[in-house]
Scaffold this motif. Structure first.
Motif, PDB file in Angstrom:
ATOM      1  N   ALA A   1      -1.840  15.222   2.493  1.00 27.80           N
ATOM      2  CA  ALA A   1      -2.075  13.805   2.224  1.00 27.80           C
ATOM      3  C   ALA A   1      -0.932  13.214   1.401  1.00 27.80           C
ATOM      4  CB  ALA A   1      -3.403  13.615   1.504  1.00 27.80           C
ATOM      5  N   LYS A   2      -0.397  13.998   0.458  1.00 24.98           N
ATOM      6  CA  LYS A   2       0.752  13.542  -0.322  1.00 24.98           C
ATOM      7  C   LYS A   2       1.960  13.319   0.573  1.00 24.98           C
ATOM      8  CE  LYS A   2      -0.179  15.459  -4.885  1.00 24.98           C
ATOM      9  NZ  LYS A   2       0.271  16.409  -5.918  1.00 24.98           N
ATOM     10  N   ALA A   3       2.170  14.207   1.538  1.00 24.27           N
ATOM     11  CA  ALA A   3       3.307  14.072   2.457  1.00 24.27           C
ATOM     12  C   ALA A   3       3.155  12.824   3.323  1.00 24.27           C
ATOM     13  CB  ALA A   3       3.422  15.320   3.329  1.00 24.27           C
ATOM     14  N   ILE A   4       1.949  12.567   3.800  1.00 28.28           N
ATOM     15  CA  ILE A   4       1.715  11.365   4.613  1.00 28.28           C
ATOM     16  C   ILE A   4       1.933  10.117   3.769  1.00 28.28           C
ATOM     17  CG2 ILE A   4      -0.088  10.063   5.805  1.00 28.28           C
ATOM     18  CD1 ILE A   4      -1.161  12.765   6.791  1.00 28.28           C
ATOM     19  N   ARG A   5       1.443  10.144   2.526  1.00 31.54           N
ATOM     20  CA  ARG A   5       1.644   8.990   1.636  1.00 31.54           C
ATOM     21  C   ARG A   5       3.129   8.751   1.388  1.00 31.54           C
ATOM     22  NH1 ARG A   5      -0.878   5.967  -2.331  1.00 31.54           N
ATOM     23  NH2 ARG A   5       0.393   5.531  -4.156  1.00 31.54           N
ATOM     24  N   LYS A   6       3.889   9.811   1.160  1.00 24.38           N
ATOM     25  CA  LYS A   6       5.325   9.683   0.909  1.00 24.38           C
ATOM     26  C   LYS A   6       6.033   9.113   2.137  1.00 24.38           C
ATOM     27  CE  LYS A   6       9.177  12.362  -0.897  1.00 24.38           C
ATOM     28  NZ  LYS A   6       9.604  13.685  -1.366  1.00 24.38           N
ATOM     29  N   PHE A   7       5.642   9.565   3.329  1.00 18.32           N
ATOM     30  CA  PHE A   7       6.234   9.065   4.562  1.00 18.32           C
ATOM     31  C   PHE A   7       5.946   7.572   4.737  1.00 18.32           C
ATOM     32  CE2 PHE A   7       5.972   8.219   9.142  1.00 18.32           C
ATOM     33  CZ  PHE A   7       7.283   8.507   9.495  1.00 18.32           C
ATOM     34  N   CYS A   8       4.721   7.157   4.440  1.00 15.92           N
ATOM     35  CA  CYS A   8       4.360   5.750   4.567  1.00 15.92           C
ATOM     36  C   CYS A   8       5.099   4.889   3.542  1.00 15.92           C
ATOM     37  CB  CYS A   8       2.856   5.567   4.422  1.00 15.92           C
ATOM     38  SG  CYS A   8       1.942   6.161   5.854  1.00 15.92           S
ATOM     39  N   GLN A   9       5.303   5.422   2.355  1.00 14.95           N
ATOM     40  CA  GLN A   9       6.064   4.682   1.349  1.00 14.95           C
ATOM     41  C   GLN A   9       7.510   4.499   1.800  1.00 14.95           C
ATOM     42  OE1 GLN A   9       5.242   7.142  -2.085  1.00 14.95           O
ATOM     43  NE2 GLN A   9       3.703   5.699  -2.855  1.00 14.95           N
ATOM     44  N   LYS A  10       8.077   5.518   2.442  1.00 16.35           N
ATOM     45  CA  LYS A  10       9.435   5.388   2.978  1.00 16.35           C
ATOM     46  C   LYS A  10       9.492   4.327   4.067  1.00 16.35           C
ATOM     47  CE  LYS A  10      11.068  10.082   2.093  1.00 16.35           C
ATOM     48  NZ  LYS A  10      11.487  11.375   2.703  1.00 16.35           N
ATOM     49  N   LEU A  11       8.485   4.295   4.927  1.00 17.92           N
ATOM     50  CA  LEU A  11       8.439   3.266   5.966  1.00 17.92           C
ATOM     51  C   LEU A  11       8.364   1.865   5.361  1.00 17.92           C
ATOM     52  CD1 LEU A  11       6.060   4.730   8.697  1.00 17.92           C
ATOM     53  CD2 LEU A  11       8.492   4.270   8.906  1.00 17.92           C
ATOM     54  N   GLU A  12       7.568   1.701   4.324  1.00 17.02           N
ATOM     55  CA  GLU A  12       7.455   0.407   3.647  1.00 17.02           C
ATOM     56  C   GLU A  12       8.792  -0.006   3.045  1.00 17.02           C
ATOM     57  OE1 GLU A  12       5.049  -2.028   2.912  1.00 17.02           O
ATOM     58  OE2 GLU A  12       3.925  -1.110   4.546  1.00 17.02           O
ATOM     59  N   LEU A  13       9.490   0.948   2.425  1.00 17.40           N
ATOM     60  CA  LEU A  13      10.793   0.637   1.839  1.00 17.40           C
ATOM     61  C   LEU A  13      11.808   0.257   2.912  1.00 17.40           C
ATOM     62  CD1 LEU A  13      11.045   3.358  -0.951  1.00 17.40           C
ATOM     63  CD2 LEU A  13      10.717   0.902  -1.234  1.00 17.40           C
ATOM     64  N   LYS A  14      11.783   0.959   4.044  1.00 19.66           N
ATOM     65  CA  LYS A  14      12.687   0.608   5.143  1.00 19.66           C
ATOM     66  C   LYS A  14      12.386  -0.792   5.654  1.00 19.66           C
ATOM     67  CE  LYS A  14      13.598   5.252   6.901  1.00 19.66           C
ATOM     68  NZ  LYS A  14      13.391   6.191   8.018  1.00 19.66           N
ATOM     69  N   ARG A  15      11.123  -1.148   5.759  1.00 11.43           N
ATOM     70  CA  ARG A  15      10.736  -2.482   6.224  1.00 11.43           C
ATOM     71  C   ARG A  15      11.215  -3.550   5.241  1.00 11.43           C
ATOM     72  NH1 ARG A  15       4.890  -2.486   7.101  1.00 11.43           N
ATOM     73  NH2 ARG A  15       5.358  -1.475   9.045  1.00 11.43           N
ATOM     74  N   GLN A  16      11.095  -3.269   3.945  1.00 15.05           N
ATOM     75  CA  GLN A  16      11.543  -4.227   2.939  1.00 15.05           C
ATOM     76  C   GLN A  16      13.055  -4.388   2.967  1.00 15.05           C
ATOM     77  OE1 GLN A  16       9.922  -2.812  -0.749  1.00 15.05           O
ATOM     78  NE2 GLN A  16       7.827  -3.407  -0.229  1.00 15.05           N
ATOM     79  N   LEU A  17      13.766  -3.274   3.159  1.00 15.75           N
ATOM     80  CA  LEU A  17      15.226  -3.353   3.254  1.00 15.75           C
ATOM     81  C   LEU A  17      15.660  -4.143   4.478  1.00 15.75           C
ATOM     82  CD1 LEU A  17      16.357   0.222   2.163  1.00 15.75           C
ATOM     83  CD2 LEU A  17      16.788  -1.924   0.990  1.00 15.75           C
ATOM     84  N   ALA A  18      14.987  -3.945   5.593  1.00 17.57           N
ATOM     85  CA  ALA A  18      15.317  -4.696   6.805  1.00 17.57           C
ATOM     86  C   ALA A  18      15.067  -6.187   6.602  1.00 17.57           C
ATOM     87  CB  ALA A  18      14.492  -4.168   7.982  1.00 17.57           C
ATOM     88  N   ALA A  19      14.003  -6.527   5.891  1.00 22.89           N
ATOM     89  CA  ALA A  19      13.719  -7.936   5.616  1.00 22.89           C
ATOM     90  C   ALA A  19      14.792  -8.540   4.718  1.00 22.89           C
ATOM     91  CB  ALA A  19      12.341  -8.083   4.980  1.00 22.89           C
ATOM     92  N   LEU A  20      15.260  -7.765   3.728  1.00 20.45           N
ATOM     93  CA  LEU A  20      16.329  -8.253   2.854  1.00 20.45           C
ATOM     94  C   LEU A  20      17.637  -8.425   3.626  1.00 20.45           C
ATOM     95  CD1 LEU A  20      15.734  -6.228  -0.435  1.00 20.45           C
ATOM     96  CD2 LEU A  20      15.458  -8.679  -0.083  1.00 20.45           C
ATOM     97  N   ASP A  21      17.950  -7.496   4.502  1.00 20.47           N
ATOM     98  CA  ASP A  21      19.150  -7.608   5.316  1.00 20.47           C
ATOM     99  C   ASP A  21      19.088  -8.823   6.229  1.00 20.47           C
ATOM    100  OD1 ASP A  21      20.269  -5.386   4.150  1.00 20.47           O
ATOM    101  OD2 ASP A  21      19.660  -4.011   5.745  1.00 20.47           O
ATOM    102  N   GLN A  22      17.928  -9.083   6.794  1.00 24.77           N
ATOM    103  CA  GLN A  22      17.752 -10.235   7.659  1.00 24.77           C
ATOM    104  C   GLN A  22      17.886 -11.530   6.861  1.00 24.77           C
ATOM    105  OE1 GLN A  22      13.914 -10.495   9.482  1.00 24.77           O
ATOM    106  NE2 GLN A  22      14.607 -11.852  11.098  1.00 24.77           N
ATOM    107  N   GLU A  23      17.402 -11.522   5.615  1.00 23.37           N
ATOM    108  CA  GLU A  23      17.515 -12.682   4.743  1.00 23.37           C
ATOM    109  C   GLU A  23      18.970 -12.967   4.420  1.00 23.37           C
ATOM    110  OE1 GLU A  23      15.674 -12.928   0.704  1.00 23.37           O
ATOM    111  OE2 GLU A  23      13.837 -12.978   1.898  1.00 23.37           O
ATOM    112  N   ASP A  24      19.748 -11.904   4.170  1.00 23.94           N
ATOM    113  CA  ASP A  24      21.165 -12.077   3.828  1.00 23.94           C
ATOM    114  C   ASP A  24      21.953 -12.582   5.035  1.00 23.94           C
ATOM    115  OD1 ASP A  24      20.720 -11.252   1.262  1.00 23.94           O
ATOM    116  OD2 ASP A  24      21.289  -9.176   1.628  1.00 23.94           O
ATOM    117  N   GLY A  25      21.547 -12.215   6.235  1.00 21.43           N
ATOM    118  CA  GLY A  25      22.251 -12.622   7.437  1.00 21.43           C
ATOM    119  C   GLY A  25      22.087 -14.090   7.765  1.00 21.43           C
ATOM    120  N   GLU A  26      21.043 -14.725   7.254  1.00 22.50           N
ATOM    121  CA  GLU A  26      20.802 -16.137   7.556  1.00 22.50           C
ATOM    122  C   GLU A  26      21.587 -17.047   6.707  1.00 22.50           C
ATOM    123  OE1 GLU A  26      16.626 -16.753   7.246  1.00 22.50           O
ATOM    124  OE2 GLU A  26      16.206 -15.611   9.055  1.00 22.50           O
TER     125      GLU A  26
END
Length: 126
Positions: free
Chosen positions: A101-126
């Motif tokens: 369960a800890k491994a799944i939680r860590k994986f999901c947290q990484k996915l959330e961070l990647k999504r946030q980084l992609a949103a920031l990159d998209q914001e900078d591109g505009e």
């Protein structure tokens, strides 16, 4: 003889309704799942976005987001069919001790961070 009839004076709301139970905590406790889900939604019109993503009724989504209602199995299943799956898993696995369960939680947290980084990159591109 003319009698003047005066309307009854209205009582204030304060007198009719006491302040309530002073020992009752103010505010609603929101489950960890809904805290994470609310954080991943836009702050403006979060309930409408939740209706769109989950297909649940608006009143249910409003009550779940405000803490007046706990999420039910239909709501959790709807989370797992949308992009809110990572937020729901992070909220559900809070404080677990099982290594899987800890491994799944860590994986999901990484996915959330990647999504946030992609949103920031998209914001900078505009």
């Amino acid at each position: 003889m003319i009698v003047k009839v005066r309307p009854r004076g209205s009582r204030s709301k304060k007198r009719r309704f006491p302040a309530g139970n002073q020992n009752f905590p103010t505010g609603n406790q929101i489950s960890p799942v809904m805290q994470k889900v609310r954080g991943s939604l836009k702050p403006v019109k979060a309930a409408q976005e939740l209706v769109f993503l989950t297909g649940q009724p608006l009143s249910t989504c409003q009550k779940v987001l405000s803490g007046h209602l706990d999420e039910n199995h239909k709501m959790l299943a709807a989370f797992f069919r949308s992009r809110l799956i990572t937020s729901a898993i992070i909220g559900l696995t809070e404080g677990v001790t099982d290594p899987d369960a800890k491994a799944i939680r860590k994986f999901c947290q990484k996915l959330e961070l990647k999504r946030q980084l992609a949103a920031l990159d998209q914001e900078d591109g505009e």
